[in-house]
Design a protein around this motif. Structure first.
Motif, PDB file in Angstrom:
ATOM      1  N   LYS A 121      80.132  57.511  42.351  1.00  0.00           N
ATOM      2  CA  LYS A 121      80.656  56.303  42.986  1.00  0.00           C
ATOM      3  C   LYS A 121      81.769  55.658  42.167  1.00  0.00           C
ATOM      4  O   LYS A 121      82.738  55.129  42.728  1.00  0.00           O
ATOM      5  CB  LYS A 121      79.508  55.301  43.178  1.00  0.00           C
ATOM      6  N   LEU A 122      81.645  55.708  40.834  1.00  0.00           N
ATOM      7  CA  LEU A 122      82.595  55.014  39.967  1.00  0.00           C
ATOM      8  C   LEU A 122      82.690  55.737  38.637  1.00  0.00           C
ATOM      9  O   LEU A 122      81.662  56.102  38.048  1.00  0.00           O
ATOM     10  CB  LEU A 122      82.115  53.570  39.720  1.00  0.00           C
ATOM     11  N   THR A 123      83.919  55.950  38.163  1.00  0.00           N
ATOM     12  CA  THR A 123      84.160  56.543  36.848  1.00  0.00           C
ATOM     13  C   THR A 123      84.990  55.568  36.022  1.00  0.00           C
ATOM     14  O   THR A 123      85.997  55.042  36.499  1.00  0.00           O
ATOM     15  CB  THR A 123      84.918  57.883  36.965  1.00  0.00           C
ATOM     16  N   ARG A 124      84.558  55.344  34.779  1.00  0.00           N
ATOM     17  CA  ARG A 124      85.247  54.433  33.869  1.00  0.00           C
ATOM     18  C   ARG A 124      85.499  55.143  32.547  1.00  0.00           C
ATOM     19  O   ARG A 124      84.773  56.061  32.163  1.00  0.00           O
ATOM     20  CB  ARG A 124      84.431  53.165  33.634  1.00  0.00           C
ATOM     21  N   TYR A 125      86.525  54.659  31.817  1.00  0.00           N
ATOM     22  CA  TYR A 125      86.969  55.336  30.599  1.00  0.00           C
ATOM     23  C   TYR A 125      87.083  54.343  29.434  1.00  0.00           C
ATOM     24  O   TYR A 125      87.246  53.150  29.625  1.00  0.00           O
ATOM     25  CB  TYR A 125      88.335  55.987  30.818  1.00  0.00           C
ATOM     26  N   GLY A 126      87.026  54.912  28.211  1.00  0.00           N
ATOM     27  CA  GLY A 126      87.446  54.190  27.022  1.00  0.00           C
ATOM     28  C   GLY A 126      86.421  53.313  26.340  1.00  0.00           C
ATOM     29  O   GLY A 126      86.784  52.424  25.575  1.00  0.00           O
ATOM     30  N   MET A 127      85.134  53.528  26.577  1.00  0.00           N
ATOM     31  CA  MET A 127      84.122  52.612  26.062  1.00  0.00           C
ATOM     32  C   MET A 127      83.494  53.031  24.740  1.00  0.00           C
ATOM     33  O   MET A 127      82.709  52.281  24.164  1.00  0.00           O
ATOM     34  CB  MET A 127      83.019  52.428  27.111  1.00  0.00           C
ATOM     35  N   ASP A 128      83.776  54.239  24.253  1.00  0.00           N
ATOM     36  CA  ASP A 128      83.183  54.706  22.996  1.00  0.00           C
ATOM     37  C   ASP A 128      81.657  54.584  23.059  1.00  0.00           C
ATOM     38  O   ASP A 128      81.068  54.811  24.100  1.00  0.00           O
ATOM     39  CB  ASP A 128      83.787  53.957  21.811  1.00  0.00           C
ATOM     40  N   CYS A 129      81.024  54.186  21.951  1.00  0.00           N
ATOM     41  CA  CYS A 129      79.560  54.148  21.919  1.00  0.00           C
ATOM     42  C   CYS A 129      78.966  53.082  22.827  1.00  0.00           C
ATOM     43  O   CYS A 129      77.781  53.143  23.180  1.00  0.00           O
ATOM     44  CB  CYS A 129      79.066  53.930  20.494  1.00  0.00           C
ATOM     45  N   TYR A 130      79.778  52.097  23.221  1.00  0.00           N
ATOM     46  CA  TYR A 130      79.249  51.019  24.059  1.00  0.00           C
ATOM     47  C   TYR A 130      78.786  51.543  25.417  1.00  0.00           C
ATOM     48  O   TYR A 130      77.885  50.966  26.035  1.00  0.00           O
ATOM     49  CB  TYR A 130      80.301  49.928  24.224  1.00  0.00           C
ATOM     50  N   ALA A 131      79.381  52.637  25.882  1.00  0.00           N
ATOM     51  CA  ALA A 131      78.938  53.228  27.141  1.00  0.00           C
ATOM     52  C   ALA A 131      77.482  53.677  27.051  1.00  0.00           C
ATOM     53  O   ALA A 131      76.696  53.490  27.991  1.00  0.00           O
ATOM     54  CB  ALA A 131      79.831  54.407  27.521  1.00  0.00           C
ATOM     55  N   TYR A 132      77.105  54.281  25.921  1.00  0.00           N
ATOM     56  CA  TYR A 132      75.715  54.709  25.739  1.00  0.00           C
ATOM     57  C   TYR A 132      74.774  53.515  25.697  1.00  0.00           C
ATOM     58  O   TYR A 132      73.656  53.565  26.228  1.00  0.00           O
ATOM     59  CB  TYR A 132      75.584  55.523  24.452  1.00  0.00           C
ATOM     60  N   ALA A 133      75.224  52.428  25.067  1.00  0.00           N
ATOM     61  CA  ALA A 133      74.408  51.216  25.033  1.00  0.00           C
ATOM     62  C   ALA A 133      74.183  50.672  26.439  1.00  0.00           C
ATOM     63  O   ALA A 133      73.070  50.251  26.791  1.00  0.00           O
ATOM     64  CB  ALA A 133      75.076  50.172  24.144  1.00  0.00           C
ATOM     65  N   LEU A 134      75.230  50.691  27.259  1.00  0.00           N
ATOM     66  CA  LEU A 134      75.095  50.204  28.626  1.00  0.00           C
ATOM     67  C   LEU A 134      74.177  51.105  29.448  1.00  0.00           C
ATOM     68  O   LEU A 134      73.444  50.625  30.325  1.00  0.00           O
ATOM     69  CB  LEU A 134      76.475  50.124  29.282  1.00  0.00           C
ATOM     70  N   LEU A 135      74.195  52.392  29.188  1.00  0.00           N
ATOM     71  CA  LEU A 135      73.270  53.289  29.877  1.00  0.00           C
ATOM     72  C   LEU A 135      71.826  52.904  29.546  1.00  0.00           C
ATOM     73  O   LEU A 135      70.978  52.802  30.438  1.00  0.00           O
ATOM     74  CB  LEU A 135      73.556  54.742  29.493  1.00  0.00           C
ATOM     75  N   ALA A 136      71.558  52.665  28.258  1.00  0.00           N
ATOM     76  CA  ALA A 136      70.212  52.261  27.853  1.00  0.00           C
ATOM     77  C   ALA A 136      69.826  50.912  28.453  1.00  0.00           C
ATOM     78  O   ALA A 136      68.650  50.661  28.746  1.00  0.00           O
ATOM     79  CB  ALA A 136      70.120  52.206  26.329  1.00  0.00           C
ATOM     80  N   ALA A 137      70.811  50.031  28.659  1.00  0.00           N
ATOM     81  CA  ALA A 137      70.554  48.701  29.197  1.00  0.00           C
ATOM     82  C   ALA A 137      70.410  48.678  30.717  1.00  0.00           C
ATOM     83  O   ALA A 137      70.085  47.649  31.297  1.00  0.00           O
ATOM     84  CB  ALA A 137      71.669  47.748  28.775  1.00  0.00           C
ATOM     85  N   GLY A 138      70.678  49.807  31.366  1.00  0.00           N
ATOM     86  CA  GLY A 138      70.445  49.894  32.797  1.00  0.00           C
ATOM     87  C   GLY A 138      71.612  49.504  33.667  1.00  0.00           C
ATOM     88  O   GLY A 138      71.419  49.143  34.845  1.00  0.00           O
ATOM     89  N   THR A 139      72.852  49.593  33.163  1.00  0.00           N
ATOM     90  CA  THR A 139      74.016  49.282  33.997  1.00  0.00           C
ATOM     91  C   THR A 139      74.893  50.500  34.263  1.00  0.00           C
ATOM     92  O   THR A 139      75.811  50.410  35.074  1.00  0.00           O
ATOM     93  CB  THR A 139      74.882  48.187  33.347  1.00  0.00           C
ATOM     94  N   VAL A 140      74.622  51.608  33.612  1.00  0.00           N
ATOM     95  CA  VAL A 140      75.398  52.850  33.728  1.00  0.00           C
ATOM     96  C   VAL A 140      74.414  53.994  33.937  1.00  0.00           C
ATOM     97  O   VAL A 140      73.300  53.965  33.405  1.00  0.00           O
ATOM     98  CB  VAL A 140      76.236  53.083  32.456  1.00  0.00           C
ATOM     99  N   ASP A 141      74.821  55.015  34.698  1.00  0.00           N
ATOM    100  CA  ASP A 141      73.922  56.148  34.975  1.00  0.00           C
ATOM    101  C   ASP A 141      74.187  57.371  34.116  1.00  0.00           C
ATOM    102  O   ASP A 141      73.250  58.089  33.760  1.00  0.00           O
ATOM    103  CB  ASP A 141      74.052  56.553  36.448  1.00  0.00           C
ATOM    104  N   LEU A 142      75.474  57.626  33.788  1.00  0.00           N
ATOM    105  CA  LEU A 142      75.839  58.856  33.109  1.00  0.00           C
ATOM    106  C   LEU A 142      76.941  58.594  32.086  1.00  0.00           C
ATOM    107  O   LEU A 142      77.846  57.800  32.326  1.00  0.00           O
ATOM    108  CB  LEU A 142      76.369  59.892  34.105  1.00  0.00           C
TER     109      LEU A 142
END
Length: 260
Positions: free
Chosen positions: A181-202
């Motif tokens: 549905k949505l692809t985003r770029y440039g988040m470094d390790c923060y993307a993994y944190a958001l996945l753990a927090a339940g706002t990102v799927d992959l």
């Protein structure tokens, strides 16, 4: 006084915060380039933070090994290793974006058993162990829990670099990106944190080192997700990583990555 592993990890994160923040968004903070060709920046903040964490470990865990990004490995006698990335996302750091972070993992032979993703400027700390998953930040202390998204067409996907890795890596990534549905770029390790927090799927990345991925693995697994390589094997040594919120979305992304 005996300190638990989690307490030691928190002290490491505190020490790194104190070393890094005076340099963030400062015009006088310059970046050196580690590469002769290309750009892989390092700053005085990277080195100071790792030195500060190593000093804490020398005092509290002298028997453990250390694998850090900026200095040579330190062997240990315990069979355990602290895996440190003092600033994951130095490109973001020197650009002033608050998406970089301090990565701290405690690893055994089979992989990480504890992880911390710390964002000093925002004041968020994501923690994961085998029986503990929480984030402490401006909104207080909250449990970490990954999303339950089942299908790619409902998924949010992150990666750091648009090129992902090699041309082959990019082509395989795009097989997933076309379906989400949505692809985003440039988040470094923060993307993994958001996945753990339940706002990102992959989160799908390539070209990683052990210190890039071990802390995210521990945090995401504690929150209910999973991280493998692109073939479904362990990813704690680096390389290609597929982080997913749950087994179902992981399976769907893995199948898409393997399509020819």
């Amino acid at each position: 006084m005996t300190h638990s592993d989690l307490d030691v990890a928190r002290r490491l994160a505190d020490a790194a915060r104190a070393a890094i923040l005076p340099h963030f968004r400062q015009a006088t903070t310059l970046a050196d380039n580690k590469l002769d060709t290309g750009f892989d920046p390092v700053t005085v903040a990277d080195r100071a933070a790792e030195e500060a964490m190593r000093a804490v470990l020398a005092e509290l865990r002298p028997e453990d090994g250390i694998l850090g990004e900026e200095f040579a490995p330190t062997p240990g006698t315990s069979g355990r290793t602290w895996v440190l990335d003092p600033i994951d996302g130095t490109r973001g750091f020197i650009s002033g974006t608050p998406t970089w972070g301090v990565l701290i993992a405690l690893s055994e032979a089979a992989g990480p058993i504890l992880g911390v993703i710390d964002q000093p400027y925002i004041g968020e700390r994501f923690e994961g162990t085998r029986d503990h998953a929480q984030v402490v930040g401006p909104q207080g202390t909250q449990a970490l829990l990954t999303r339950t998204t089942q299908s790619l067409d409902e998924a949010i996907l992150f990666t750091t670099f648009p090129e992902v890795g090699t041309p082959e890596d990019r082509a395989r990534f795009e097989q997933v990106a076309r379906q989400v549905k949505l692809t985003r770029y440039g988040m470094d390790c923060y993307a993994y944190a958001l996945l753990a927090a339940g706002t990102v799927d992959l989160v799908i990345e390539a070209g990683l080192k052990a210190y890039d991925i071990q802390a995210p693995i521990a945090v995401i697994e504690a929150a209910g997700g999973l991280v493998t390589d692109w073939e479904g094997n362990p990813a704690h040594e680096g390389g290609r990583a597929l982080a997913a919120a749950n087994p179902q979305i992981h399976g769907a992304a893995l199948a898409a990555l393997k399509q020819s």
